[in-house]
Design an enzyme around this catalytic site. Structure first.
Site, PDB file in Angstrom:
ATOM      1  N   ARG A 176      45.424   0.507  19.402  1.00 23.87           N
ATOM      2  CA  ARG A 176      44.149   0.814  18.741  1.00 23.87           C
ATOM      3  C   ARG A 176      43.985  -0.098  17.538  1.00 23.87           C
ATOM      4  NH1 ARG A 176      42.896   6.767  20.024  1.00 23.87           N
ATOM      5  NH2 ARG A 176      43.595   6.705  22.191  1.00 23.87           N
ATOM      6  N   GLU A 178      42.684   0.154  14.883  1.00 29.26           N
ATOM      7  CA  GLU A 178      42.147   1.036  13.837  1.00 29.26           C
ATOM      8  C   GLU A 178      42.135   0.274  12.521  1.00 29.26           C
ATOM      9  OE1 GLU A 178      41.704   4.482  14.244  1.00 29.26           O
ATOM     10  OE2 GLU A 178      42.944   5.015  15.986  1.00 29.26           O
ATOM     11  N   ARG A 184      49.010   8.698   9.663  1.00 24.36           N
ATOM     12  CA  ARG A 184      49.057   9.223  11.033  1.00 24.36           C
ATOM     13  C   ARG A 184      48.474   8.289  12.081  1.00 24.36           C
ATOM     14  NH1 ARG A 184      44.942  11.074   8.385  1.00 24.36           N
ATOM     15  NH2 ARG A 184      43.066  11.178   9.627  1.00 24.36           N
ATOM     16  N   HIS A 185      48.184   7.050  11.702  1.00 20.99           N
ATOM     17  CA  HIS A 185      47.678   6.076  12.674  1.00 20.99           C
ATOM     18  C   HIS A 185      48.534   4.829  12.707  1.00 20.99           C
ATOM     19  CE1 HIS A 185      43.922   8.429  11.995  1.00 20.99           C
ATOM     20  NE2 HIS A 185      43.806   8.235  13.299  1.00 20.99           N
ATOM     21  N   GLU A 321      46.498  16.956  14.374  1.00 17.52           N
ATOM     22  CA  GLU A 321      46.185  16.829  15.798  1.00 17.52           C
ATOM     23  C   GLU A 321      47.280  16.041  16.498  1.00 17.52           C
ATOM     24  OE1 GLU A 321      42.417  14.844  16.879  1.00 17.52           O
ATOM     25  OE2 GLU A 321      43.550  14.080  18.589  1.00 17.52           O
ATOM     26  N   SER A 324      44.873  15.819  22.582  1.00 22.95           N
ATOM     27  CA  SER A 324      43.466  16.104  22.776  1.00 22.95           C
ATOM     28  C   SER A 324      43.185  15.998  24.260  1.00 22.95           C
ATOM     29  CB  SER A 324      42.682  15.051  21.997  1.00 22.95           C
ATOM     30  OG  SER A 324      41.326  15.332  22.034  1.00 22.95           O
ATOM     31  N   ARG A 372      53.321  10.913  16.523  1.00 23.44           N
ATOM     32  CA  ARG A 372      52.909  11.992  15.612  1.00 23.44           C
ATOM     33  C   ARG A 372      53.775  13.221  15.807  1.00 23.44           C
ATOM     34  NH1 ARG A 372      46.337  12.508  15.208  1.00 23.44           N
ATOM     35  NH2 ARG A 372      46.059  10.312  14.691  1.00 23.44           N
TER      36      ARG A 372
HETATM   37  P1  ATP Z   1      42.329  10.863  15.514  1.00 21.06           P
HETATM   38  O1  ATP Z   1      41.008  11.580  15.534  1.00 21.06           O
HETATM   39  O2  ATP Z   1      43.419  11.617  14.804  1.00 21.06           O
HETATM   40  O3  ATP Z   1      42.224   9.432  15.068  1.00 21.06           O
HETATM   41  P2  ATP Z   1      41.850  10.423  18.288  1.00 21.06           P
HETATM   42  O4  ATP Z   1      40.844  11.501  18.474  1.00 21.06           O
HETATM   43  O5  ATP Z   1      41.399   9.023  18.204  1.00 21.06           O
HETATM   44  O6  ATP Z   1      42.794  10.779  17.026  1.00 21.06           O
HETATM   45  P3  ATP Z   1      42.764  10.570  20.966  1.00 21.06           P
HETATM   46  O7  ATP Z   1      42.064   9.332  21.382  1.00 21.06           O
HETATM   47  O8  ATP Z   1      42.225  11.857  21.397  1.00 21.06           O
HETATM   48  O9  ATP Z   1      42.947  10.568  19.377  1.00 21.06           O
HETATM   49  O10 ATP Z   1      44.300  10.411  21.343  1.00 21.06           O
HETATM   50  C1  ATP Z   1      45.139  11.501  21.677  1.00 21.06           C
HETATM   51  C2  ATP Z   1      46.338  11.579  20.751  1.00 21.06           C
HETATM   52  O11 ATP Z   1      46.937  10.296  20.602  1.00 21.06           O
HETATM   53  C3  ATP Z   1      46.029  12.026  19.345  1.00 21.06           C
HETATM   54  O12 ATP Z   1      45.991  13.422  19.266  1.00 21.06           O
HETATM   55  C4  ATP Z   1      47.185  11.456  18.565  1.00 21.06           C
HETATM   56  O13 ATP Z   1      48.321  12.288  18.654  1.00 21.06           O
HETATM   57  C5  ATP Z   1      47.478  10.176  19.295  1.00 21.06           C
HETATM   58  N1  ATP Z   1      46.861   9.033  18.606  1.00 21.06           N
HETATM   59  C6  ATP Z   1      45.591   8.604  18.697  1.00 21.06           C
HETATM   60  N2  ATP Z   1      45.376   7.513  17.956  1.00 21.06           N
HETATM   61  C7  ATP Z   1      46.557   7.216  17.368  1.00 21.06           C
HETATM   62  C8  ATP Z   1      47.001   6.181  16.479  1.00 21.06           C
HETATM   63  N3  ATP Z   1      46.174   5.222  16.074  1.00 21.06           N
HETATM   64  N4  ATP Z   1      48.287   6.198  16.089  1.00 21.06           N
HETATM   65  C9  ATP Z   1      49.142   7.149  16.515  1.00 21.06           C
HETATM   66  N5  ATP Z   1      48.797   8.145  17.357  1.00 21.06           N
HETATM   67  C10 ATP Z   1      47.510   8.192  17.777  1.00 21.06           C
END
Ligand code: ATP
Length: 398
Positions: A176, A178, A184-185, A321, A324, A372
């Protein structure tokens, strides 16, 4: 002397030991690799219950001085220094313990999924098009055209349901881009994805996920406990079913009923504290996300009984979280509507859409963040500590 099993005391006795040994060990830098032959004696003073009286010592490799990072020092180094010299950092038994937990969690998940009839699969990480499009895709040069690193195996795991595999799971990297810099990312994380066919609504997914999670934690506790890993004691003892807390209840708790605004990290912490106080459990689901909040994801299923709600849910652990998921849209016509509503060009999704045209059962699944989860179980404040060599917005080395 330290090795993976712990430390062993090497004792030189004045008078009986070779004087050369005093000279050699006296000037040998810490963290050097040595081979010692000698006579073991039972000893209560020594960590492993034996001390060794050497008859031969060989220096295999000398460590440079000074060490950029102390391994046995009590004083802590900041995270950046630790990650810059991660190999030395990983030598600390407390740091290694995290990766024993991580390995036990991964093994526990695999066992729990296989027991429940899931097939482990691997899907491509180099894609022509990202699952959800958007700004969080890493673009790479793929010969004479662009490609993208997969941010999720979403579309492929659904296609495998179309392929008749019925229950699949994958543990693999997800990427990602991001732009955020949070605890947490990561830009590269390990996603545990599962998808189940022939489900009868979101409850089928939630009961499976909670049983898998509890079995995994149980397995990790036993595995770590047997090895004397101190993290075993911190693992949660929880029971199914996890509380299901409707999104509307969370909004009421947050003092903004009906706002239909997605939950932020601070909101989640407030909800987590409330659940811990009222229900005394670390795990819970947030359920019944409104269409307005979750239907930006075109593959999410709309609920037949109430079209304003999705069957989507988040699995939370102490206000964070972790996963999901939810039932997906399995009807091609509705999927095309969702794509159009999301501003996607259906032509880019033909390979995916084809899987829905020749018989597709109702299905759903979830994405679960391994890093996480491990960070939370180990009580780490920063997700980076749950990865050997973390990747974030600023870090590509080592
Ligand atoms: P958030 O809203 O916390 O950024 P997300 O809604 O983008 O998460 P999903 O795409 O639903 O997350 O991904 C499912 C799971 O993958 C999340 O619950 C989280 O545990 C993990 N996850 C998502 N993005 C990341 C990241 N950039 N780094 C680490 N773990 C991640």
């Amino acid at each position: 002397m330290r090795d993976v099993a712990g430390t062993t005391q090497v004792t030189l006795k004045r008078g009986s030991a070779d004087p050369e040994f005093f000279r050699l060990l006296g000037e040998l830098p810490r963290e050097s690799v040595v081979e010692v032959e000698g006579t073991p004696k039972l000893s209560e003073k020594s960590h492993r219950g034996v001390e060794l009286f050497p008859t031969a010592i060989r220096v295999v490799t000398r460590a440079e001085v000074p060490l950029p990072l102390g391994v046995v020092d009590k004083v802590g180094a900041d995270l950046d220094t630790r990650f810059n010299h991660r190999v030395l950092d990983l030598r600390k038994p407390a740091v290694r313990a995290i990766f024993e937990l991580r390995a036990a969690v991964l093994e526990g998940f695999r066992r729990a999924f296989v027991e429940r009839g899931f097939l482990e699969v691997e899907t491509p990480k180099l894609l022509r098009q990202g699952a959800e499009g958007g700004a969080t895709l890493f673009r790479v040069d793929y010969f004479d055209r662009p490609a993208y690193l997969a941010q999720s195996p979403q579309l492929y795991k659904q296609m495998l349901i179309g392929a008749g595999f019925e229950r699949v799971f994958e543990i693999a990297p997800a990427f990602r881009a991001e732009p955020s810099d949070t605890v947490r990312h990561l830009t590269e994380f390990t996603s545990l994805d599962a998808e189940m066919g022939y489900i009868d609504g979101a409850e089928d997914l939630r009961t499976t996920l909670e049983s898998v999670v509890l079995e995994t934690v149980r397995f990790a506790r036993e595995r770590l406990g047997a090895r004397g890993n101190p993290l075993a004691d911190g693992l949660p003892v929880a029971t199914a079913p996890f509380p299901r807390i409707p999104f509307a209840t969370c909004e009421a708790w947050l003092g903004r009923p009906g706002a239909e605004q997605d939950l932020g990290a601070e909101d989640e912490k407030i909800i987590g504290a409330r659940v811990a106080k009222d229900l005394g459990t670390p795990f819970y689901y947030i359920t019944d996300f409104p269409t307005a909040v979750k239907l930006q994801t075109f593959y999410a299923g709309r609920r037949d009984d109430d079209p304003t709600l999705t069957g989507y849910f988040d699995l939370e652990y102490q206000g964070l979280e972790i996963a999901s998921g939810g039932p997906r849209e399995h009807r091609e016509a509705r999927l095309r509507e969702n794509l159009a509503a999301g501003g996607f060009d259906a032509a880019n999704f033909e390979g995916y859409l084809e899987a829905f045209r020749y018989g597709m059962p109702p299905h759903g699944g979830w994405g679960f963040g391994v890093d996480r989860f491990v960070a939370s179980l180990a009580g780490l404040a920063n997700i980076r500590e749950a990865r050997l060599f973390p990747r974030d917005r600023y870090r590509l080395d080592p």
